[in-house]
Scaffold this motif. Structure first.
Motif, short mmCIF file in Angstrom:
data_model
loop_
_atom_site.label_atom_id
_atom_site.label_comp_id
_atom_site.label_asym_id
_atom_site.label_seq_id
_atom_site.Cartn_x
_atom_site.Cartn_y
_atom_site.Cartn_z
N GLY A 102 80.20 47.17 2.85
CA GLY A 102 81.49 47.29 3.17
C GLY A 102 81.70 48.77 3.96
N ALA A 104 84.71 50.86 3.70
CA ALA A 104 85.47 51.27 2.02
C ALA A 104 84.82 51.90 1.46
CB ALA A 104 86.93 50.90 2.27
N THR A 139 77.53 42.33 0.68
CA THR A 139 78.07 40.93 1.27
C THR A 139 78.54 42.86 2.29
OG1 THR A 139 79.49 39.95 1.68
CG2 THR A 139 79.64 41.56 -0.35
N ARG A 140 79.42 42.29 3.88
CA ARG A 140 80.02 43.02 4.40
C ARG A 140 81.60 43.28 3.61
NH1 ARG A 140 76.82 46.96 5.80
NH2 ARG A 140 74.48 46.06 6.82
N CYS A 141 82.03 43.63 3.37
CA CYS A 141 82.96 43.33 3.08
C CYS A 141 83.83 41.70 2.60
CB CYS A 141 84.58 44.07 4.74
SG CYS A 141 85.33 44.05 4.06
N VAL A 142 84.70 42.07 0.96
CA VAL A 142 85.34 41.62 0.57
C VAL A 142 86.99 41.38 1.51
CG1 VAL A 142 83.08 40.66 -0.52
CG2 VAL A 142 85.39 42.29 -1.77
N GLY A 143 87.08 42.69 2.08
CA GLY A 143 88.57 42.03 1.94
C GLY A 143 89.18 43.10 0.81
N THR A 144 89.02 43.49 0.21
CA THR A 144 89.57 44.23 -1.17
C THR A 144 89.84 45.57 -0.73
OG1 THR A 144 88.60 43.72 -2.70
CG2 THR A 144 90.11 41.87 -2.53
N CYS A 145 89.74 46.26 0.28
CA CYS A 145 89.18 47.67 0.83
C CYS A 145 89.81 48.51 -0.21
CB CYS A 145 88.88 47.91 2.48
SG CYS A 145 88.53 46.81 2.84
N GLY A 146 91.06 48.35 -0.20
CA GLY A 146 91.84 48.82 -0.67
C GLY A 146 91.36 49.79 -2.55
N LEU A 147 90.30 48.52 -3.36
CA LEU A 147 89.87 48.53 -4.61
C LEU A 147 88.86 49.39 -4.46
CD1 LEU A 147 91.44 44.94 -6.14
CD2 LEU A 147 91.62 47.05 -6.42
N VAL A 157 86.66 39.68 -8.29
CA VAL A 157 86.51 40.61 -7.75
C VAL A 157 86.75 41.93 -8.46
CG1 VAL A 157 87.26 42.32 -5.61
CG2 VAL A 157 86.90 39.38 -5.37
#
Lengths: 190, 728
Positions: A102, A104, A139-147, A157
């Protein structure tokens, strides 16, 4: 004449038995429960999720069994299974490594992580290691962009990662796989 | 006359009040541990286990573990909060097993906080304040007078009260001004007493000082009638600048409630709005409040929610559906996941209200399969609501029947588009259809259907409880309320940020996000994901709203915000987004399928140093074509990153094409690595780490890279301890 059954070319009961044998109990129960519901064909994606959850992938036999038991054309089942990225048509290793590519993660160096993984495992994206333990995918982003940058192994994760942490991370999973193996053979011995 | 809904709600609230009172958390020490995908990844589960072990070993019965969702402070997770009654809650950052032991022995048993690990700790403060006053200095409402805070600080100083004992801070917006009557006043939240004061003069300040600070008594005369919606959130997190500069409405319960406890949700006024709606039995009232609130679709479309619901309600077909779009596919956006995981009951409440207002009987959550915890928590919320008469037949005794179910996505970005999402729920390939007819006319199985984003639903109950006018006043003239942004990329504090519409980009990135990480220069801010564009650093004073962003060539999108520094190459990032769109194009219409492929090819050529000047024109023409003729939003928006990067960073494209040079030194084909013979000490570390063994040189002598064999992997650059490798 007592053993004469009605003459029919329809071998459905026999076929159905064969197809039912190809799918696990919970999936069969799910399909049966939905058959009488309105818009039952809309449960196709949910059914495929269950089959993949059980076998780890969707084989040609699974697709045909789902098509026959749900009474949906095989062409449609195949169409759906190939359209969505989440469905895998090939068997995969014990641990699926999903490298997040992703935005980020990308700006924080996910490409280097990806390269390190391919180097360490000796496989390319979409392949499974020879020992059958790791499969590598992106994958396109697992939604833990802060890490970011993160890698998802199985349901876990990991992040933020640097390439130098990769060998240790893989070691941990290898050890876990070996432990499972020991546990399984011990169970067999008993 | 009987009021079944009101009685139902009252008995439910009473029961919850008793259960919560039985638990009597007030006199206990509360250890609050976050539980969400990102918190788990950071290790919060091990931290919770370690605390449980410590509590057991200590044999103390007055220490309780409290699970909450995540606050959205990703870069500091796992976050642990320690609440002792009568004290300001202390939060710790990046807690691990060793730190658990220190927190437990030093803070909980020894009542001396481990200062070094306090969240966003200022190394100069040695003790935590006993009291804090948060002065609301919202820039929107213009009611407050900033000098009051300064004067109060002077008064404290004159009395010899040190700032580390009584802390005074400015909050960006407490969200109460919209509730107050006409007389200007500043609202001040006193912690840990959780009292809201209305201050308008120096006399008030003096009374506050004498009564509250010196005597330790609440000054009844100055107490405000209003209650901020995020009171509990501010109480727990108000001392952290990252949080008190936000205005939490959609995220008010994130990091506050246990996401798997219906009781706690009801304890924070959950389902009060639904009870009100079902008592009034007037869908038009709901729709008019939402219209007054100027709530616009938070998925990025920006369509007025009130209008959308009104359109569905007017349909002759009474078989209607409502869908919550949780197919959060934009890379870099994770607010939906966080809301589904941290406050699931709130989204469910929003959907039931939506179902009632448009006259639907069934609703669907469409959630990405990549979010297993979100799916688990929503399923739990649905099951719990059904068991408690909040879903199913005769909801709250009102006679209204409505039920919800979850449908899983399967990893197709295009399914975030509403017509594709509907196809996917129907069990088909997720390919979009031509609009009109819009889903509000003919949607799921041909019936009127309303699709809203998770964040839109998260705002519904707040608007109905605090009125549409209040919500509208928080935002701008065109869009009311707040927007959640997922701040990520090269920024110091990554995480979720909820700010009023119209807040400037600079405030979000610099004041809340703490600026670019590593002391680098800000280059651009990317908003809206693959369908969005770049805002150059020179335009960071811009107010965030649907229209200004669009004018600058970007979009609001679902709220992803990626900060890019001088180290990022704009051509490379544009290529990254185009590769994403190209891969996710469903292939149904030619302009999108072929257009994205060709645009990507040209961008790849440019980053490989094979670009020509006419490529810029070609890119422009192709992009316009793709925008104008594609079937759905994916194709129409896919060229945005390319067009906006050419618009704002043309010289960077020219550098790649004409000079064959990448100014950010990112494009592999346009850079090379050289060893600076003067700095090289011959430690051989680079040679040992070179995967193609193209670095030669004797020990203690300067090394040389064989440029013909070099694959430019950059390993040598990363491992050199003497900065002797130059990237040129």
């Amino acid at each position: 004449m007592s053993d004469c059954r009605p003459c029919t070319t329809d071998n459905w009961p026999e076929l159905e038995r064969g197809y039912r044998a190809m799918l696990p109990e919970d999936v069969l129960a799910f399909i049966d429960a939905n058959r009488t519901r309105e818009h039952s064909e809309s449960m196709l994606i949910a059914t495929l999720h269950m089959v993949q959850g059980h076998y780890g992938h969707l084989g040609p036999g699974h697709l045909e069994a789902v098509a026959q038991l749900m009474q949906v054309p095989l062409a449609k089942v195949t169409g759906v299974a190939t359209f969505y990225h989440y469905f895998r048509l090939q068997p995969r290793g014990k641990y699926l490594i999903n490298v997040c590519l992703g935005t980020a993660c990308y700006v924080k160096g996910a490409e280097k992580i990806a390269r390190k993984l391919t180097d360490e495992l000796g496989i390319r994206f979409g392949e499974t290691s020879k020992d059958g333990i790791f499969s590598l995918e992106s994958t396109r982003c697992v939604g833990t962009c802060g890490l970011a940058p993160v890698v998802m192994i199985g349901d876990e994760v990991h992040g933020p990662l640097t390439p130098s942490q990769i060998p240790n991370l893989l070691e941990g999973y290898l050890a876990r796989a070996a432990e499972d193996l020991v546990g399984e053979s011990a169970a067999e011995d008993r | 006359m009987s009021f079944p809904v009101r009685d139902f709600y009252r008995s439910m609230a009473d029961r919850v009040g008793r259960t919560l009172a039985d638990r009597d958390l007030g006199n206990k020490i509360l250890i609050q541990v976050g539980s969400a995908t990102c918190e788990h990844a950071a290790g919060s589960q091990a931290v919770a286990e370690e605390f449980i072990r410590h509590i057991r070993a200590s044999g103390r019965k007055d220490i309780v573990i409290h699970r909450t969702g995540c606050t959205g402070r990703c870069s500091r997770e796992p976050i642990v909060g320690i609440q002792v009654s009568g004290q300001i809650p202390v939060k710790y950052e990046r807690v691990n097993r060793d730190l658990v032991h220190r927190i437990f022995t030093e803070h909980i048993q020894g009542s001396a906080p481990v200062m070094k690990h306090v969240l966003d700790h200022n190394p100069n403060t040695k003790v935590l304040p006993e009291r804090e006053f948060l002065f609301c200095e919202g820039s929107r409402c213009q009611r407050s007078e900033p000098n009051l805070r300064v004067r109060f600080m002077a008064m404290l100083e004159a009395r010899g009260i040190e700032p580390h004992r009584v802390n005074v801070a400015a909050a960006s917006c407490l969200g109460v001004c919209g509730l107050a009557d006409g007389t200007p006043a500043t609202f001040v939240l006193a912690r840990p007493e959780k009292v809201l004061y209305r201050i308008s003069s120096d006399e008030d300040l003096a009374a506050l000082l004498d009564g509250h600070v010196i005597k330790g008594q609440v000054v009844e005369r100055l107490k405000a009638q209003e209650e901020p919606i995020a009171l509990e959130f501010l109480e727990r997190y108000g001392d952290v600048a990252f949080f008190n500069r936000q205005s939490r409405i959609a995220l008010r319960n994130a990091g506050v409630v246990d996401p798997e406890s219906l009781d706690e949700f009801i304890g924070f006024d959950g389902f009060k709005a639904l009870a009100d709606v079902l008592t009034r039995r007037d869908p038009d009232w709901v729709i008019s409040e939402l219209t007054k609130a100027r709530l616009r679709g938070r998925g990025g479309g920006g369509f007025l929610t009130g209008t959308k619901w009104g359109l569905a309600r007017k349909q002759a077909d009474t078989d209607r559906f409502i869908i919550c779009n949780g197919d959060e596919g934009d890379p870099g956006a994770f607010m939906d996941r966080s809301m589904l995981e941290s406050d699931p009951f709130n989204i469910v409440e929003g959907m039931i209200i939506g179902g009632f207002s448009i006259g639907a009987q069934r609703g669907f959550f469409y959630i990405r399969a990549e979010y297993p915890l979100a799916i688990k928590r929503i399923q739990h919320a649905i099951d719990t609501c059904r068991a408690n008469g909040l879903l199913g037949q005769d909801i709250m005794g009102s006679g209204f029947d409505f039920d919800l179910e979850i449908r899983l996505g399967a990893g197709a970005f295009v399914c975030g588009e509403e017509t594709a999402l509907i196809r996917s729920i129907e069990g088909e390939r997720g390919q979009p259809k031509v609009r009109p007819p819009y889903p509000t006319d003919r949607g799921l199985w041909g019936h009127p259907t309303v699709i809203n984003n998770v964040e839109t639903f998260a705002n519904i109950s707040a608007i109905l409880r605090y009125s549409g006018d209040w919500y509208a006043r928080l935002g701008t003239e065109k869009s009311g309320g707040t927007k959640v942004f997922a701040l990520a990329g090269k920024v110091r504090h990554t995480g979720l940020v909820e700010v009023p519409m119209g807040t400037t980009l600079s405030r979000i990135v610099n004041d809340i996000g703490g600026g670019v990480s590593g002391g680098k220069q800000l280059k651009a801010i990317q908003t809206g994901g693959p369908a969005g564009g770049f805002i150059p650093a020179s335009m960071q004073g811009m107010e965030v709203d649907f229209e200004p962003l669009q004018k600058a060539g970007s979009i609001m999108g679902s709220g992803g915000m990626i900060v890019l520094s001088e180290d990022d190459c704009m051509v490379d990032i544009a290529k990254f987004y185009m590769a994403f769109s190209q891969e996710e194009s469903c292939g149904k219409c030619t302009p999108c399928r072929e257009g994205t492929t060709r645009i990507l090819e040209i961008l790849e050529r440019i980053t490989q140093g094979k670009g020509e000047l006419e490529d810029l024109d070609k890119l422009h023409r192709l992009s316009r074509l793709c925008q104008r003729t594609s079937l759905c939003g994916l194709g129409r928006a896919a060229p945005n990153p390319v067009l906006s990067s050419i618009k704002h960073f043309r010289e960077e494209f020219l550098a790649h094409i004409v000079d064959k040079h990448c100014p950010a030194k990112k494009c592999v084909a346009l850079i090379r690595y050289e060893i600076n013979a003067e700095k090289c000490v011959g430690c051989t570390i680079c040679a040992r780490n070179c995967p193609v063994e193209c670095i030669t040189g004797a020990r203690k002598e300067a090394h040389v890279i064989d440029q013909a064999a070099c694959i430019k992997c950059g390993n040598c650059f990363d491992v050199c301890k003497f900065a002797a490798i130059d990237r040129v």
